[in-house]
Write a protein that holds these residues in place. Structure first.
Motif, short mmCIF file in Angstrom:
data_model
loop_
_atom_site.label_atom_id
_atom_site.label_comp_id
_atom_site.label_asym_id
_atom_site.label_seq_id
_atom_site.Cartn_x
_atom_site.Cartn_y
_atom_site.Cartn_z
N LEU A 2 0.98 -1.49 0.15
CA LEU A 2 -0.23 -0.11 0.51
C LEU A 2 0.23 1.44 0.02
N ALA A 3 1.82 0.90 0.46
CA ALA A 3 3.02 2.73 0.75
C ALA A 3 3.14 2.91 -1.79
N GLN A 4 4.11 1.60 -2.15
CA GLN A 4 3.57 2.29 -2.67
C GLN A 4 2.14 2.73 -3.89
N THR A 57 4.64 2.91 4.83
CA THR A 57 6.00 3.11 4.66
C THR A 57 6.98 3.23 5.86
N PHE A 58 6.60 3.60 6.58
CA PHE A 58 7.12 3.58 8.00
C PHE A 58 7.22 2.55 8.69
N LEU A 65 12.90 3.14 1.90
CA LEU A 65 13.42 4.32 2.35
C LEU A 65 13.00 5.74 1.10
N ILE A 66 13.63 5.39 -0.07
CA ILE A 66 14.15 6.13 -0.64
C ILE A 66 12.12 6.93 -1.17
N LEU A 67 11.52 5.74 -0.37
CA LEU A 67 9.88 6.04 -0.69
C LEU A 67 9.19 7.46 0.74
N LEU A 68 9.86 6.93 1.83
CA LEU A 68 9.69 7.52 2.83
C LEU A 68 9.77 8.96 2.62
N PHE A 69 11.60 9.46 1.81
CA PHE A 69 11.36 9.87 2.00
C PHE A 69 10.77 10.91 -0.12
#
Lengths: 231, 258
Positions: free
Chosen positions: B76-78, B114-115, B143-147
């Motif tokens: 779901l984060a993506q 994402t976290f 991690l890059i997605l979180l950024f």
């Protein structure tokens, strides 16, 4: 956007490129600071890590790339800032030319005044950090292509944050994740060459990234400027 | 909106109406109980099935069961980033107010997921790999997605003008969408270049059906939960942005009176 038939497509590009280069020439001190930064930070690495040549050689390519990235990030902040303050950005927005072309002119000037000097200074840093001799040509090639990508992507971030008072820090936050593919293939080009592997494939991917950025980033920056410059 | 209705076929009117925050607010009030109930049921089924009834993993024992949280969250984060970017694009193209609100609502939910994916990955990594954090390709991409999420949220809050904040972060989300495949592929490639010998990924393509079915149920459950969270956040944003309109004032006085 209406383009008058009599106007040349590239007129905006050449005019803004010439203007920004002239401005850079008149503010030589300001333009030199990213390069001075680039050289100064490289003194920190032997101090912070180790002065041993063998160990420095291992991290040299990556470190030079990271420093080039930071130096570009520091300077890309000012890409539209002074134009925004003195009102010439408004003039650019109302010109009849396609907006991406003047932006591409400005970005080209930015690369010529930061990316290109950084690339030309990099062999000196390679020497100071005892980069193996096979790495110099790949370092030059990858930095030349890579810093152009960094300037182009940075322009989108600069356009998104131009009217914010503390835009600089935010800009690096927005743009840094987008820089990661460039740094991966930039350092890979050098490490491939040092390991004696054919280093053209990663360089070709950098070239592909550069081609995609030239096509897309000026348009994204134009869209962003239309939103942010009036707010 | 009039330009849009000119070329949309008549049965697309729902799309048109969806653009009205007021219509969405009232209509979603009817959707919410059903969606919440469905999310609760599916999540409860998946959790009980996955945690209690699915067979133990041969190598990892019970510790593999965190997969039932980790994988749906990462999933779901993506997709959340794409949902956010599509909402932003709809806003930029059709100038729909509501889609900007959906975009703003989607950013913190996606960042939280994402976290969760990163956190559960770290907890899972300790017994499996012997370390909380390894620079694995998928972890680095997450991690890059979180950024990227952080960038969109930061830009959203940086502007005082709602209009500028919405449009600027929509553009950033679109730029991010173009970059996500490039970033993921680059990180994959980078990882094959530096692959450390000590880490063996316990890949799950040959997952047993008994383990896989609860995971599928959990993914569906997470989608339902995401929809509920997105609608709730969007409703909040509608009230905040439309607080000066008469219908929100009437709503507020009705609530206060009742």
């Amino acid at each position: 956007m209406a383009i008058q038939g009599t106007r040349k497509m590239d007129s905006g590009f050449a005019a803004w490129l010439r203007r920004d280069l002239l401005l850079a020439y008149r503010r030589r001190g300001e333009v030199a600071s990213p390069i001075v930064f680039f050289i100064m930070v490289s003194t920190l690495i032997p101090l912070g890590l180790t002065p041993e040549a063998a160990q420095l050689a291992k991290v040299a390519a990556g470190m030079i790339w990271i420093m080039a990235l930071l130096a570009t990030l520091l300077s890309v902040d000012g890409l539209f800032a002074s134009d925004y303050q003195d009102g010439s950005l408004e003039q650019m927005l109302i010109t009849p030319q396609l907006l991406p072309l003047p932006i591409l002119g400005k970005v080209t000037a930015h690369w010529l005044t930061t990316g290109l000097p950084l690339t030309l200074v990099s062999p000196l840093l390679g020497l100071m950090m005892s980069l193996p001799s096979a790495g110099y040509l790949p370092l030059l090639c990858s930095l030349a292509l890579g810093t152009a990508c960094l300037s182009l992507v940075g322009a989108v971030g600069a356009a998104l944050t131009v009217s914010l008072r503390k835009g600089g820090l935010l800009l690096s936050l927005l743009v840094m994740p987008l820089y990661m593919p460039v740094i991966i293939f930039g350092t890979a080009t050098v490490s491939y060459a040092v390991d004696g592997v054919n280093w053209l494939p990663p360089l070709a991917i950098l070239g592909a990234m550069f081609a995609a950025s030239v096509a897309l980033c000026p348009m994204a920056a134009a869209g962003a400027l239309r939103v942010t410059a009036s707010n | 909106m009039s330009r849009l209705s000119n070329w949309l076929p008549t049965n697309w009117q729902w799309f048109n109406r969806l653009g009205s925050p007021r219509w969405f607010y009232h209509r979603s009030e009817r959707w919410l109980p059903w969606l919440s109930l469905a999310a609760l049921l599916v999540l409860a089924t998946g959790l009980v099935w996955g945690l209690a009834f699915a067979p133990e993993d041969a190598k990892q024992g019970n510790s593999f069961r965190i997969i039932y949280i980790h994988v749906p969250a990462a999933f779901l984060a993506q997709s959340g980033y794409f949902i956010m970017a599509i909402a932003g694009a709809i806003g930029l193209i059709w100038k729909m107010k509501i889609s900007y609100m959906v975009m703003k609502a989607a950013a913190p939910i996606g960042a939280a997921l994402t976290f969760i994916a990163l956190f559960t990955g770290a907890v899972w990594g300790k017994p499996t790999w012997g370390a909380y954090w390894v620079w694995d390709a998928r972890i680095t991409s997450m991690l890059i997605l979180l950024f990227l999420y952080a960038g969109v949220m930061a830009l959203q809050y940086a502007y005082h003008s709602v209009d500028a904040a919405s449009k600027a972060s929509a553009i950033l989300a679109l730029v991010g969408t173009v970059n996500i495949p490039i970033i993921n592929k680059s990180v994959d490639w980078w990882y094959t270049l530096h692959q450390p010998a000590t880490i063996k990924l316990t890949s799950a393509p040959s997952m047993h059906m008994d383990m896989f079915m609860p995971l599928l149920v959990m993914i569906v459950g997470f989608y339902l939960f995401y929809a509920v969270a997105l609608i709730l956040h969007t409703r909040n944003e509608i009230l905040r942005r439309e607080r000066k309109t008469s219908w929100v004032r009437e709503l507020a006085t009705a609530k206060a009176g009742g």
